[in-house]
Write an enzyme that holds these catalytic residues in place. Structure first.
Site, PDB file in Angstrom:
ATOM      1  N   GLU A 258      -9.377 -10.857  -7.960  1.00  0.00           N
ATOM      2  CA  GLU A 258      -8.267  -9.553  -7.735  1.00  0.00           C
ATOM      3  C   GLU A 258      -7.109  -9.618  -8.968  1.00  0.00           C
ATOM      4  O   GLU A 258      -6.718  -8.473  -9.396  1.00  0.00           O
ATOM      5  CB  GLU A 258      -7.644  -9.656  -6.439  1.00  0.00           C
TER       6      GLU A 258
ATOM      7  N   LYS B 299       0.753  -1.206   0.152  1.00  0.00           N
ATOM      8  CA  LYS B 299       0.037   0.066   0.055  1.00  0.00           C
ATOM      9  C   LYS B 299       0.959   1.296  -0.045  1.00  0.00           C
ATOM     10  O   LYS B 299       2.073   1.248   0.318  1.00  0.00           O
ATOM     11  CB  LYS B 299      -0.852  -0.110   1.208  1.00  0.00           C
TER      12      LYS B 299
ATOM     13  N   HIS C  87      -1.563  -5.418   1.349  1.00  0.00           N
ATOM     14  CA  HIS C  87      -3.129  -6.055   1.151  1.00  0.00           C
ATOM     15  C   HIS C  87      -2.432  -7.431   0.554  1.00  0.00           C
ATOM     16  O   HIS C  87      -1.616  -7.623  -0.233  1.00  0.00           O
ATOM     17  CB  HIS C  87      -3.793  -5.379   0.214  1.00  0.00           C
TER      18      HIS C  87
ATOM     19  N   PHE D 232     -15.960   2.864   6.727  1.00  0.00           N
ATOM     20  CA  PHE D 232     -14.439   2.936   6.275  1.00  0.00           C
ATOM     21  C   PHE D 232     -14.216   2.952   4.946  1.00  0.00           C
ATOM     22  O   PHE D 232     -12.974   3.102   4.500  1.00  0.00           O
ATOM     23  CB  PHE D 232     -13.502   2.036   7.113  1.00  0.00           C
TER      24      PHE D 232
ATOM     25  N   TYR E 165     -11.684  -3.408  -3.469  1.00  0.00           N
ATOM     26  CA  TYR E 165     -12.195  -3.557  -2.041  1.00  0.00           C
ATOM     27  C   TYR E 165     -13.742  -3.477  -2.351  1.00  0.00           C
ATOM     28  O   TYR E 165     -14.486  -2.976  -1.360  1.00  0.00           O
ATOM     29  CB  TYR E 165     -11.819  -2.440  -1.338  1.00  0.00           C
TER      30      TYR E 165
ATOM     31  N   ARG F  67       2.537  -6.450   9.120  1.00  0.00           N
ATOM     32  CA  ARG F  67       2.000  -5.611  10.052  1.00  0.00           C
ATOM     33  C   ARG F  67       2.401  -5.189  11.563  1.00  0.00           C
ATOM     34  O   ARG F  67       2.463  -4.179  12.211  1.00  0.00           O
ATOM     35  CB  ARG F  67       0.260  -5.712  10.110  1.00  0.00           C
TER      36      ARG F  67
ATOM     37  N   ARG G  88      -1.224 -14.509   4.197  1.00  0.00           N
ATOM     38  CA  ARG G  88      -2.052 -13.779   5.235  1.00  0.00           C
ATOM     39  C   ARG G  88      -1.526 -13.910   6.644  1.00  0.00           C
ATOM     40  O   ARG G  88      -1.423 -13.052   7.279  1.00  0.00           O
ATOM     41  CB  ARG G  88      -3.533 -14.574   5.219  1.00  0.00           C
TER      42      ARG G  88
ATOM     43  N   THR H  33      -5.508  -7.735  10.601  1.00  0.00           N
ATOM     44  CA  THR H  33      -5.865  -6.319  10.026  1.00  0.00           C
ATOM     45  C   THR H  33      -5.473  -5.045  10.764  1.00  0.00           C
ATOM     46  O   THR H  33      -4.909  -4.131  10.331  1.00  0.00           O
ATOM     47  CB  THR H  33      -7.346  -6.560   9.783  1.00  0.00           C
TER      48      THR H  33
ATOM     49  N   ASN I  87      -1.800  -0.047   6.817  1.00  0.00           N
ATOM     50  CA  ASN I  87      -1.547  -1.165   7.529  1.00  0.00           C
ATOM     51  C   ASN I  87      -0.499  -1.936   6.453  1.00  0.00           C
ATOM     52  O   ASN I  87      -0.343  -3.152   6.464  1.00  0.00           O
ATOM     53  CB  ASN I  87      -2.323  -2.118   8.159  1.00  0.00           C
TER      54      ASN I  87
END
Ligand SMILES: Nc1nc2c(ncn2[C@@H]2O[C@H](COP(=O)(O)OP(=O)(O)OP(=O)(O)O)[C@@H](O)[C@H]2O)c(=O)[nH]1
Ligand SMILES: [Mg+2]
Length: 136
Positions: A126, A9, A115, A57, A49, A102, A85, A91, A112
């Protein structure tokens, strides 16, 4: 081989963590199938998303991922989705274990760092948003 979609990100790029994050995935044994630095369009961000559309949010999340360049990639390896993950951490970075991306580099839920697709089905959805020509 199982494929997953990962995005560093804008905060990860701004903090100079591109090399660090990619290094972790490579060192773990995942293969880089495709990778590029891009600026998302609003359409791509909202599509990525889309499951969060309507949540309070959503707007903040989309604006955040549009706030600077990101690095998108396809990684492959056995159990790649779950391996990534676990390496990302929870998250909310405040709960993330040290040793996770993270848990080591973030403190705020919006900013964070990374993704990762949360299932094989999500990865299949995706990847073509960003790598249309990739044979998956
Ligand atoms: N402010 C706020 N942001 C949230 C909340 N839940 C999720 N987010 C943000 O929205 C992103 C997507 O949410 P999720 O898909 O549920 O979380 P995730 O799968 O760990 O994160 P991604 O890998 O980015 O999809 C998260 O990374 C957060 O930045 C929330 O309750 N409040
Ligand atoms: Mg998610």
């Amino acid at each position: 081989m199982e494929k997953t979609f990962v995005m560093i990100k804008p905060d990860g790029v701004r903090k100079g963590l591109v090399g660090e994050v990619i290094h972790r995935f490579e060192a773990r044994g995942l293969d880089i199938e495709a990778l590029k630095l891009i600026r998302l369009s609003r359409k791509e961000a909202e599509e990525l998303y889309s499951i969060h559309r309507g949540k309070d949010f959503f707007e903040e999340l989309v604006n955040f991922v549009l706030s600077g360049p990101v690095v998108v990639m396809v990684l492959s390896g056995e159990g790649a989705v779950n391996v990534v993950r676990k390496m990302m951490g929870t998250t909310n970075p405040k709960d993330a274990e040290p040793g996770t991306i993270r848990g080591d580099f973030a403190l705020e839920i919006t900013e964070n760092i990374v993704h990762g697709a949360d299932s094989e089905e999500s990865a299949e959805r995706e990847i073509p948003i960003f790598f249309g020509g990739l044979d998956t």
